[in-house]
Design an enzyme around this catalytic site. Structure first.
Site, PDB file in Angstrom:
ATOM      1  N   ARG A  27      43.292  48.342  46.816  1.00  0.00           N
ATOM      2  CA  ARG A  27      43.793  46.896  47.469  1.00  0.00           C
ATOM      3  C   ARG A  27      44.568  46.539  48.573  1.00  0.00           C
ATOM      4  NH1 ARG A  27      39.144  48.504  47.245  1.00  0.00           N
ATOM      5  NH2 ARG A  27      37.934  48.162  45.205  1.00  0.00           N
ATOM      6  N   GLU A  40      43.655  39.461  43.119  1.00  0.00           N
ATOM      7  CA  GLU A  40      42.818  39.976  44.399  1.00  0.00           C
ATOM      8  C   GLU A  40      43.393  38.476  45.129  1.00  0.00           C
ATOM      9  OE1 GLU A  40      40.343  42.882  44.129  1.00  0.00           O
ATOM     10  OE2 GLU A  40      39.511  42.092  45.566  1.00  0.00           O
ATOM     11  N   SER A  59      35.825  39.273  43.445  1.00  0.00           N
ATOM     12  CA  SER A  59      36.836  39.642  42.720  1.00  0.00           C
ATOM     13  C   SER A  59      38.134  38.923  42.648  1.00  0.00           C
ATOM     14  CB  SER A  59      37.219  40.552  42.066  1.00  0.00           C
ATOM     15  OG  SER A  59      35.937  42.100  42.306  1.00  0.00           O
TER      16      SER A  59
HETATM   17  C1  FAD Z   1      30.428  38.340  47.591  1.00  0.00           C
HETATM   18  C2  FAD Z   1      31.455  39.072  47.997  1.00  0.00           C
HETATM   19  C3  FAD Z   1      32.086  40.241  47.630  1.00  0.00           C
HETATM   20  C4  FAD Z   1      33.305  40.793  47.707  1.00  0.00           C
HETATM   21  N1  FAD Z   1      32.633  41.999  47.475  1.00  0.00           N
HETATM   22  C5  FAD Z   1      33.890  42.878  47.705  1.00  0.00           C
HETATM   23  C6  FAD Z   1      34.355  44.242  47.148  1.00  0.00           C
HETATM   24  O1  FAD Z   1      33.188  44.739  47.020  1.00  0.00           O
HETATM   25  N2  FAD Z   1      35.366  44.534  47.259  1.00  0.00           N
HETATM   26  C7  FAD Z   1      36.719  44.114  48.451  1.00  0.00           C
HETATM   27  O2  FAD Z   1      37.592  44.906  48.523  1.00  0.00           O
HETATM   28  N3  FAD Z   1      36.373  43.158  48.083  1.00  0.00           N
HETATM   29  C8  FAD Z   1      35.170  42.345  48.522  1.00  0.00           C
HETATM   30  N4  FAD Z   1      35.421  40.782  48.802  1.00  0.00           N
HETATM   31  C9  FAD Z   1      36.829  40.011  49.165  1.00  0.00           C
HETATM   32  C10 FAD Z   1      36.541  40.593  50.360  1.00  0.00           C
HETATM   33  O3  FAD Z   1      35.495  40.269  51.218  1.00  0.00           O
HETATM   34  C11 FAD Z   1      37.560  41.636  50.557  1.00  0.00           C
HETATM   35  O4  FAD Z   1      38.872  41.906  50.228  1.00  0.00           O
HETATM   36  C12 FAD Z   1      37.653  41.163  52.793  1.00  0.00           C
HETATM   37  O5  FAD Z   1      37.975  42.178  53.470  1.00  0.00           O
HETATM   38  C13 FAD Z   1      38.660  40.268  53.066  1.00  0.00           C
HETATM   39  O6  FAD Z   1      37.655  40.286  54.491  1.00  0.00           O
HETATM   40  P1  FAD Z   1      38.073  39.127  55.273  1.00  0.00           P
HETATM   41  O7  FAD Z   1      38.330  39.415  56.769  1.00  0.00           O
HETATM   42  O8  FAD Z   1      37.565  37.757  54.802  1.00  0.00           O
HETATM   43  O9  FAD Z   1      40.289  38.864  54.926  1.00  0.00           O
HETATM   44  P2  FAD Z   1      40.512  36.918  54.872  1.00  0.00           P
HETATM   45  O10 FAD Z   1      39.833  36.505  52.884  1.00  0.00           O
HETATM   46  O11 FAD Z   1      40.721  36.305  55.955  1.00  0.00           O
HETATM   47  O12 FAD Z   1      41.542  37.632  54.153  1.00  0.00           O
HETATM   48  C14 FAD Z   1      42.743  38.416  53.696  1.00  0.00           C
HETATM   49  C15 FAD Z   1      43.538  38.866  53.727  1.00  0.00           C
HETATM   50  O13 FAD Z   1      43.596  39.752  55.178  1.00  0.00           O
HETATM   51  C16 FAD Z   1      44.530  38.861  55.973  1.00  0.00           C
HETATM   52  N5  FAD Z   1      43.935  38.852  57.078  1.00  0.00           N
HETATM   53  C17 FAD Z   1      42.684  38.467  57.726  1.00  0.00           C
HETATM   54  N6  FAD Z   1      42.799  39.562  58.619  1.00  0.00           N
HETATM   55  C18 FAD Z   1      43.741  40.072  59.476  1.00  0.00           C
HETATM   56  C19 FAD Z   1      44.227  40.596  60.228  1.00  0.00           C
HETATM   57  N7  FAD Z   1      43.394  41.113  61.048  1.00  0.00           N
HETATM   58  N8  FAD Z   1      45.455  41.261  60.597  1.00  0.00           N
HETATM   59  C20 FAD Z   1      46.391  41.426  59.377  1.00  0.00           C
HETATM   60  N9  FAD Z   1      45.918  40.183  58.098  1.00  0.00           N
HETATM   61  C21 FAD Z   1      44.529  39.579  57.958  1.00  0.00           C
HETATM   62  C22 FAD Z   1      45.028  37.208  55.712  1.00  0.00           C
HETATM   63  O14 FAD Z   1      46.438  36.373  55.828  1.00  0.00           O
HETATM   64  C23 FAD Z   1      44.709  37.696  54.026  1.00  0.00           C
HETATM   65  O15 FAD Z   1      46.260  37.777  53.444  1.00  0.00           O
HETATM   66  C24 FAD Z   1      33.544  40.482  48.093  1.00  0.00           C
HETATM   67  C25 FAD Z   1      34.294  39.201  48.603  1.00  0.00           C
HETATM   68  C26 FAD Z   1      33.022  38.337  47.953  1.00  0.00           C
HETATM   69  C27 FAD Z   1      33.254  37.086  48.542  1.00  0.00           C
END
Ligand code: FAD
Length: 303
Positions: free
Chosen positions: A176, A296, A226
């Site tokens: 992560r 996380e 998580s």
């Molecule tokens: C129902 C559900 C299930 C999930 N299952 C999993 C799973 O199985 N495994 C898992 O690892 N995660 C899981 N997640 C968490 C999440 O979906 C992941 O961590 C995902 O990768 C986050 O992506 P995001 O685009 O939503 O990032 P955001 O939540 O928008 O941002 C996360 C971080 O990344 C940074 N960021 C975002 N985009 C960029 C970019 N382009 N450049 C630089 N920094 C950036 C942000 O500043 C922040 O620090 C789950 C979430 C939900 C709601």
């Protein structure tokens, strides 16, 4: 310059969507978060560059988000500019086994395009609701696979607007986390290498992962996946359950009955509720299981 003038100037520069006082609850899967002073969804990487130049010349701090699925945004919101990388950077291109995906591509779409092309290695992404950018920064993973495994290169932009490319051997991914999170960079796209595989096998794995997810995660209520990282060799959900925290509730936020490491928003939950529940659960786990859980979810704004 006043806030109004800054906003007018920003709106003239940007092709994509620009708003002021944008409720961040619209952009987080928890449906929580106060207003961002300025909010831009860049139409492309040039737009991103222009927004960054505006922020530098105006002295406005910048934060980047993807689909907001791993974010806790404070109730007071975010002072500065929020850049949401989504549809404007959502190109997918596949040539033989090479896949290019823009930072704004949603992970289930990437998984489906890889399936259509008969390329394995992306099945685990089908149920993760984030973007390629957020997933690379977090090294999102599931079912024993993680984002860093199929990566060939990452394209990024620094806050001065310079483009930088990192090859596979310059990148490091851990549980992560990735080296990209310490470099103050905006990920704009990435190249991956898929593994040729019959579509029927890829589809079977995707379906298995998805049905397991539906059975174990509270997908019907707003959540952020998580809340805590799994400590080495253990599961945060198991520890939270053993510490007697399942069903614990603060305001509108509850430890899920189905998955104790998911905190669900029952309606009207605030960032303050989440934080209080995080502290209570963490203390209980430390006292009863002697394990210190680390978050996380990423926190944005003032807490
Ligand atoms: C129902 C559900 C299930 C999930 N299952 C999993 C799973 O199985 N495994 C898992 O690892 N995660 C899981 N997640 C968490 C999440 O979906 C992941 O961590 C995902 O990768 C986050 O992506 P995001 O685009 O939503 O990032 P955001 O939540 O928008 O941002 C996360 C971080 O990344 C940074 N960021 C975002 N985009 C960029 C970019 N382009 N450049 C630089 N920094 C950036 C942000 O500043 C922040 O620090 C789950 C979430 C939900 C709601």
């Amino acid at each position: 310059m006043t806030g109004d003038n800054l906003y007018r100037c920003l709106s003239k520069l940007i092709k994509g969507r620009v708003t002021a006082s944008e409720p961040m609850s619209r952009h987080t899967s928890w449906r929580i978060g106060g207003p961002a002073d300025f909010f831009v969804e860049p139409a492309d990487s040039d737009d991103l560059n222009r927004a960054l130049a505006w922020a530098r010349s105006s002295g406005v701090p910048v934060v980047v988000i993807g689909n907001g699925t791993n974010l806790l945004v404070s109730d007071g919101g975010i002072r500065g500019l929020v850049l949401k990388l989504g549809a404007g950077l959502s190109r997918i291109e596949i040539r033989d086994t090479a896949i290019y995906a823009g930072a704004g591509v949603l992970l289930p779409r990437l998984a489906n395009r890889a399936l259509q092309a008969g390329l394995a290695g992306f099945e685990f992404l089908a149920g993760i609701p984030g973007t390629v950018g957020g997933a690379l920064l977090m090294n999102a993973g599931a079912n024993g696979c993680s984002m860093g495994e199929r990566i060939q290169r990452v394209e990024a932009m620094d806050f001065e607007g310079n483009k930088v490319t990192f090859d596979r051997n310059e990148l490091k991914f851990t549980y992560r986390n990735s080296c990209l999170s310490h470099r103050n960079l905006i990920i704009i796209g990435a190249g991956f290498e898929g593994l040729p595989c019959p579509g029927i096998e890829i589809k079977k794995r995707m379906d298995q992962y998805q049905s397991r997810r539906r059975g174990t995660q509270p997908l019907e209520l707003p959540n952020a996946g998580s809340v805590f990282k799994n400590p080495p060799g253990d599961s945060a959900g198991r520890l939270i359950e053993n510490a007697g925290c399942k069903e614990m509730r603060v305001g509108g936020i509850q430890v899920s009955l189905r998955h104790a490491n998911f905190f669900v928003n029952l309606g009207g939950g605030t960032a303050a509720d989440v934080l209080e529940l995080v502290h209570t659960v963490r203390e209980a786990v430390e006292e009863k299981c002697n394990v210190k859980l680390s978050l996380e979810v990423q926190m944005l704004g003032e807490f």
